[in-house]
Write an enzyme that holds these catalytic residues in place. Structure first.
Site, PDB file in Angstrom:
ATOM      1  N   VAL A  18       0.898  -1.139   0.000  1.00 47.36           N
ATOM      2  CA  VAL A  18       0.000   0.000   0.000  1.00 47.36           C
ATOM      3  C   VAL A  18       0.941   1.194   0.000  1.00 47.36           C
ATOM      4  O   VAL A  18       1.662   1.438   0.960  1.00 47.36           O
ATOM      5  CB  VAL A  18      -0.918   0.025   1.243  1.00 47.36           C
ATOM      6  CG1 VAL A  18      -1.734   1.298   1.267  1.00 47.36           C
ATOM      7  CG2 VAL A  18      -1.812  -1.197   1.262  1.00 47.36           C
ATOM      8  N   SER A  19       0.982   1.885  -1.104  1.00 43.32           N
ATOM      9  CA  SER A  19       1.908   3.000  -1.279  1.00 43.32           C
ATOM     10  C   SER A  19       1.100   4.227  -1.672  1.00 43.32           C
ATOM     11  O   SER A  19       0.872   4.481  -2.854  1.00 43.32           O
ATOM     12  CB  SER A  19       2.928   2.631  -2.355  1.00 43.32           C
ATOM     13  OG  SER A  19       3.872   3.638  -2.489  1.00 43.32           O
TER      14      SER A  19
END
Length: 110
Positions: A18-19
């Site tokens: 999750v960026s």
């Protein structure tokens, strides 16, 4: 950096993160593509060797909340979890993902 070590050994590397920030993803793109060209400082996105492939699993916030089995979104909305992506911290959608998977509008079977 660990993925680069595996790439140096000739392996195909898949990572999932999750960026939420575009700048972080762009840094990794530059790092990976620079490594693929034998130059970790190469900033040329138009190079012939584009090893970084960004896959954007797209779903709106209500879909993500509906899939939340741990109740993290509810905790974030209650203020229990600060800086939670999509609630109290922004998510910057990719502008140039190589693959966009519309996970919020399709069923698993589709």
């Amino acid at each position: 950096h660990v993925a680069n070590l595996f790439m140096d050994a000739g392996m195909v590397v898949l990572t999932a993160f999750v960026s939420p920030f575009r700048s972080d993803r762009d840094k990794v793109r530059t790092l990976v593509n620079g490594n693929a060209n034998g130059n970790a400082n190469n900033n040329d996105d138009d190079s012939n060797s584009n090893e970084f492939i960004e896959v954007y699993c797209s779903a709106d916030l209500s879909t993500c909340e509906g899939r939340d089995t741990k109740g993290l979104y509810a905790k974030a909305r209650a203020g229990v979890i600060p800086q939670f992506t999509g609630v109290s911290s922004p998510y910057e959608a990719p502008e140039k993902a190589e693959l966009n998977v519309l996970t919020g509008s399709r069923t698993l079977e589709e």
